[in-house]
Scaffold this motif. Structure first.
Motif, PDB file in Angstrom:
ATOM      1  N   MET A  84     -67.980  -1.380 -18.212  1.00  0.00           N
ATOM      2  CA  MET A  84     -69.188  -1.943 -18.806  1.00  0.00           C
ATOM      3  C   MET A  84     -68.982  -3.452 -18.939  1.00  0.00           C
ATOM      4  O   MET A  84     -67.960  -3.900 -19.470  1.00  0.00           O
ATOM      5  CB  MET A  84     -69.422  -1.335 -20.186  1.00  0.00           C
ATOM      6  N   LEU A  85     -69.942  -4.200 -18.453  1.00  0.00           N
ATOM      7  CA  LEU A  85     -69.816  -5.650 -18.439  1.00  0.00           C
ATOM      8  C   LEU A  85     -71.050  -6.295 -19.046  1.00  0.00           C
ATOM      9  O   LEU A  85     -72.174  -6.030 -18.624  1.00  0.00           O
ATOM     10  CB  LEU A  85     -69.653  -6.124 -16.983  1.00  0.00           C
ATOM     11  N   ASP A  88     -74.521 -11.149 -26.060  1.00  0.00           N
ATOM     12  CA  ASP A  88     -75.712 -10.338 -26.292  1.00  0.00           C
ATOM     13  C   ASP A  88     -76.520 -10.089 -25.021  1.00  0.00           C
ATOM     14  O   ASP A  88     -77.594  -9.505 -25.074  1.00  0.00           O
ATOM     15  CB  ASP A  88     -76.595 -10.994 -27.354  1.00  0.00           C
ATOM     16  N   ARG A  89     -76.002 -10.500 -23.873  1.00  0.00           N
ATOM     17  CA  ARG A  89     -76.749 -10.316 -22.632  1.00  0.00           C
ATOM     18  C   ARG A  89     -75.824 -10.412 -21.427  1.00  0.00           C
ATOM     19  O   ARG A  89     -74.667 -10.771 -21.555  1.00  0.00           O
ATOM     20  CB  ARG A  89     -77.842 -11.376 -22.502  1.00  0.00           C
ATOM     21  N   LEU A 106     -73.485  -0.483  -8.921  1.00  0.00           N
ATOM     22  CA  LEU A 106     -73.799  -0.994 -10.252  1.00  0.00           C
ATOM     23  C   LEU A 106     -74.961  -0.213 -10.839  1.00  0.00           C
ATOM     24  O   LEU A 106     -75.829   0.258 -10.102  1.00  0.00           O
ATOM     25  CB  LEU A 106     -74.229  -2.466 -10.192  1.00  0.00           C
ATOM     26  N   ALA A 107     -74.967  -0.121 -12.144  1.00  0.00           N
ATOM     27  CA  ALA A 107     -76.097   0.470 -12.858  1.00  0.00           C
ATOM     28  C   ALA A 107     -76.387  -0.399 -14.069  1.00  0.00           C
ATOM     29  O   ALA A 107     -75.468  -0.893 -14.720  1.00  0.00           O
ATOM     30  CB  ALA A 107     -75.778   1.888 -13.296  1.00  0.00           C
ATOM     31  N   THR A 108     -77.655  -0.608 -14.352  1.00  0.00           N
ATOM     32  CA  THR A 108     -78.046  -1.356 -15.536  1.00  0.00           C
ATOM     33  C   THR A 108     -78.116  -0.392 -16.708  1.00  0.00           C
ATOM     34  O   THR A 108     -78.703   0.676 -16.600  1.00  0.00           O
ATOM     35  CB  THR A 108     -79.403  -2.047 -15.324  1.00  0.00           C
ATOM     36  N   GLN A 109     -77.492  -0.767 -17.799  1.00  0.00           N
ATOM     37  CA  GLN A 109     -77.449   0.066 -18.989  1.00  0.00           C
ATOM     38  C   GLN A 109     -78.389  -0.482 -20.059  1.00  0.00           C
ATOM     39  O   GLN A 109     -78.879  -1.597 -19.952  1.00  0.00           O
ATOM     40  CB  GLN A 109     -76.018   0.106 -19.551  1.00  0.00           C
ATOM     41  N   GLY A 157     -79.764  -2.353 -23.084  1.00  0.00           N
ATOM     42  CA  GLY A 157     -79.355  -3.639 -23.628  1.00  0.00           C
ATOM     43  C   GLY A 157     -78.971  -4.642 -22.560  1.00  0.00           C
ATOM     44  O   GLY A 157     -78.503  -5.730 -22.862  1.00  0.00           O
ATOM     45  N   GLY A 158     -79.116  -4.283 -21.284  1.00  0.00           N
ATOM     46  CA  GLY A 158     -78.866  -5.232 -20.209  1.00  0.00           C
ATOM     47  C   GLY A 158     -77.449  -5.293 -19.683  1.00  0.00           C
ATOM     48  O   GLY A 158     -77.148  -6.117 -18.839  1.00  0.00           O
TER      49      GLY A 158
END
Length: 187
Positions: free
Chosen positions: A129-130, A134-135, A166-169, A171-172
């Protein structure tokens, strides 16, 4: 009489003075120098708990910029801290030099994200997770750090998402589903 240390709270994109040593309490900073072409050359990226001492690098024209909301405190480094910073800077410079030679550009971006994951990411059962504070970094920030265009970064990230790398989680944050051993060709 003791000297008061400067403490700064900055938003993403704001500059820090390069003639001081900074302890990063929160957030991420990027050190660069503009090339004759005007493009930034990345010299390092630091995060929470790390000490950055730009003056030790010995270049003029350095820019130390916040990549996210940042809280930093001025620190007068000891000679041991200076040596440790320079050793870490040598490691970063070596990695960044290797990254600059990775072709095609899409692969360079994936290697950069992998390096960020190794340095700043959180390992989960699904991958790394990267996020930066806060973004996530903007496409322009990634382009500047990687020495690419923003359009190339956008296309590459779209391709990585579509291919499942890659996947967007929520909260970005980005989830990298590919391990470092699958990416790096050299140690």
């Amino acid at each position: 009489m003791s000297r008061r240390c400067l403490r700064l709270n900055l938003r993403a994109g704001e500059m820090l003075p390069v003639d001081l040593g900074w302890r990063i309490e929160q957030g991420y900073v990027w050190l660069a120098r503009c090339c004759p072409s005007g493009d930034p050359l990345t010299l390092g990226v630091w995060g929470p708990g790390e000490l950055v001492i730009p003056a030790l690098i010995g270049f003029s024209g350095l820019e130390l910029r916040s990549l996210s909301a940042v809280v930093v405190e001025e620190e007068q480094p000891s000679s041991t801290q200076e040596r440790e910073f320079l050793e870490g800077q040598l490691r970063q410079a070596s990695i960044l030099l290797l990254l600059s030679r990775v072709r095609p550009a899409e692969s360079r971006l994936l290697h950069l994200l992998d390096w960020f994951g190794t340095r700043f990411g959180t390992m989960t059962s699904q991958g790394v997770m990267l996020r930066f504070g806060d973004r996530l970094l903007t496409h322009q920030q990634l382009a500047d750090i990687a020495g690419m265009t923003r359009v190339t970064v956008t296309k590459a990230l779209t391709h990585f998402r579509q291919s499942g790398v890659l996947a967007t989680q929520a909260g970005g944050a980005l989830l990298m589903r590919v391990s470092a051993s699958e990416l790096w060709d050299c140690p």
